[in-house]
Write a protein that holds these residues in place. Structure first.
Motif, PDB file in Angstrom:
ATOM      1  N   PHE A  21       0.787  -1.224   0.000  1.00  0.00           N
ATOM      2  CA  PHE A  21       0.000   0.000   0.000  1.00  0.00           C
ATOM      3  C   PHE A  21       0.822   1.279   0.000  1.00  0.00           C
ATOM      4  O   PHE A  21       0.272   2.362  -0.125  1.00  0.00           O
ATOM      5  N   GLY A  22       2.115   1.204   0.142  1.00  0.00           N
ATOM      6  CA  GLY A  22       2.955   2.399   0.214  1.00  0.00           C
ATOM      7  C   GLY A  22       3.145   3.031  -1.150  1.00  0.00           C
ATOM      8  O   GLY A  22       2.626   2.578  -2.181  1.00  0.00           O
ATOM      9  N   LYS A  23       3.915   4.129  -1.154  1.00  0.00           N
ATOM     10  CA  LYS A  23       4.205   4.805  -2.409  1.00  0.00           C
ATOM     11  C   LYS A  23       4.986   3.869  -3.314  1.00  0.00           C
ATOM     12  O   LYS A  23       5.941   3.219  -2.884  1.00  0.00           O
ATOM     13  N   ASN A  24       4.564   3.784  -4.575  1.00  0.00           N
ATOM     14  CA  ASN A  24       5.139   2.876  -5.573  1.00  0.00           C
ATOM     15  C   ASN A  24       4.998   1.413  -5.168  1.00  0.00           C
ATOM     16  O   ASN A  24       5.806   0.577  -5.543  1.00  0.00           O
ATOM     17  N   GLY A  25       3.950   1.114  -4.436  1.00  0.00           N
ATOM     18  CA  GLY A  25       3.693  -0.260  -4.027  1.00  0.00           C
ATOM     19  C   GLY A  25       2.925  -1.020  -5.094  1.00  0.00           C
ATOM     20  O   GLY A  25       2.754  -0.579  -6.235  1.00  0.00           O
ATOM     21  N   TYR A  26       2.441  -2.171  -4.707  1.00  0.00           N
ATOM     22  CA  TYR A  26       1.753  -3.059  -5.637  1.00  0.00           C
ATOM     23  C   TYR A  26       0.464  -2.437  -6.166  1.00  0.00           C
ATOM     24  O   TYR A  26       0.147  -2.562  -7.348  1.00  0.00           O
ATOM     25  N   VAL A  27      -0.273  -1.745  -5.333  1.00  0.00           N
ATOM     26  CA  VAL A  27      -1.530  -1.116  -5.757  1.00  0.00           C
ATOM     27  C   VAL A  27      -1.238  -0.036  -6.796  1.00  0.00           C
ATOM     28  O   VAL A  27      -1.919   0.047  -7.827  1.00  0.00           O
ATOM     29  N   ASP A  28      -0.231   0.790  -6.552  1.00  0.00           N
ATOM     30  CA  ASP A  28       0.156   1.810  -7.526  1.00  0.00           C
ATOM     31  C   ASP A  28       0.624   1.175  -8.832  1.00  0.00           C
ATOM     32  O   ASP A  28       0.343   1.687  -9.921  1.00  0.00           O
ATOM     33  N   TYR A  29       1.348   0.083  -8.713  1.00  0.00           N
ATOM     34  CA  TYR A  29       1.819  -0.625  -9.903  1.00  0.00           C
ATOM     35  C   TYR A  29       0.649  -1.100 -10.760  1.00  0.00           C
ATOM     36  O   TYR A  29       0.657  -0.926 -11.975  1.00  0.00           O
ATOM     37  N   LYS A  30      -0.360  -1.670 -10.145  1.00  0.00           N
ATOM     38  CA  LYS A  30      -1.524  -2.159 -10.893  1.00  0.00           C
ATOM     39  C   LYS A  30      -2.279  -1.013 -11.546  1.00  0.00           C
ATOM     40  O   LYS A  30      -2.729  -1.116 -12.685  1.00  0.00           O
ATOM     41  N   GLN A  31      -2.440   0.101 -10.839  1.00  0.00           N
ATOM     42  CA  GLN A  31      -3.130   1.260 -11.404  1.00  0.00           C
ATOM     43  C   GLN A  31      -2.357   1.825 -12.594  1.00  0.00           C
ATOM     44  O   GLN A  31      -2.941   2.165 -13.624  1.00  0.00           O
ATOM     45  N   THR A  32      -1.046   1.908 -12.459  1.00  0.00           N
ATOM     46  CA  THR A  32      -0.217   2.417 -13.543  1.00  0.00           C
ATOM     47  C   THR A  32      -0.251   1.483 -14.749  1.00  0.00           C
ATOM     48  O   THR A  32      -0.324   1.935 -15.892  1.00  0.00           O
ATOM     49  N   ALA A  33      -0.219   0.182 -14.501  1.00  0.00           N
ATOM     50  CA  ALA A  33      -0.291  -0.785 -15.601  1.00  0.00           C
ATOM     51  C   ALA A  33      -1.624  -0.669 -16.336  1.00  0.00           C
ATOM     52  O   ALA A  33      -1.672  -0.756 -17.576  1.00  0.00           O
ATOM     53  N   GLN A  34      -2.700  -0.432 -15.616  1.00  0.00           N
ATOM     54  CA  GLN A  34      -4.013  -0.262 -16.238  1.00  0.00           C
ATOM     55  C   GLN A  34      -4.043   1.020 -17.078  1.00  0.00           C
ATOM     56  O   GLN A  34      -4.578   1.022 -18.197  1.00  0.00           O
ATOM     57  N   GLN A  35      -3.477   2.090 -16.572  1.00  0.00           N
ATOM     58  CA  GLN A  35      -3.427   3.341 -17.329  1.00  0.00           C
ATOM     59  C   GLN A  35      -2.594   3.186 -18.596  1.00  0.00           C
ATOM     60  O   GLN A  35      -2.948   3.717 -19.650  1.00  0.00           O
TER      61      GLN A  35
END
Length: 92
Positions: A21-35
């Motif tokens: 959940f941190g900055k540049n974590g797995y959740v951010d990675y998934k959101q960026t991959a979707q974008q």
């Protein structure tokens, strides 16, 4: 000994929290991959549109047939010795 184990578990959980959940974590990675996937689809559509426009420009530069075809299609223009039939598709 229990305090040491509790401390190790707390540090492990802290690192796991940052990973998920941190900055540049797995959740951010998934959101960026979707974008990125959305942008690639948009770029593909724009690339196809650019190819169509480039082909149309090439046709317009090369000859009179493309200009005549465009005039017939967009403005319903006909020659003096021909009959023009325009078939309109029904929108559903």
């Amino acid at each position: 000994m229990r305090l040491f184990i509790f401390l190790l578990v707390a540090v492990l959980l802290l690192f796991q929290y940052d990973f998920w959940f941190g900055k540049n974590g797995y959740v951010d990675y998934k959101q960026t991959a979707q974008q990125i996937a959305q942008h690639k689809q948009e770029n593909e559509k724009l690339s196809q549109r650019n190819q169509v426009v480039a082909a149309e420009i090439k046709d317009l530069k090369q000859g009179v047939e493309a200009i005549e075809e465009r005039a017939r299609f967009q403005h319903d223009m006909v020659k003096s010795d021909e009959i023009f039939y325009h078939i309109v598709k029904e929108h559903k």
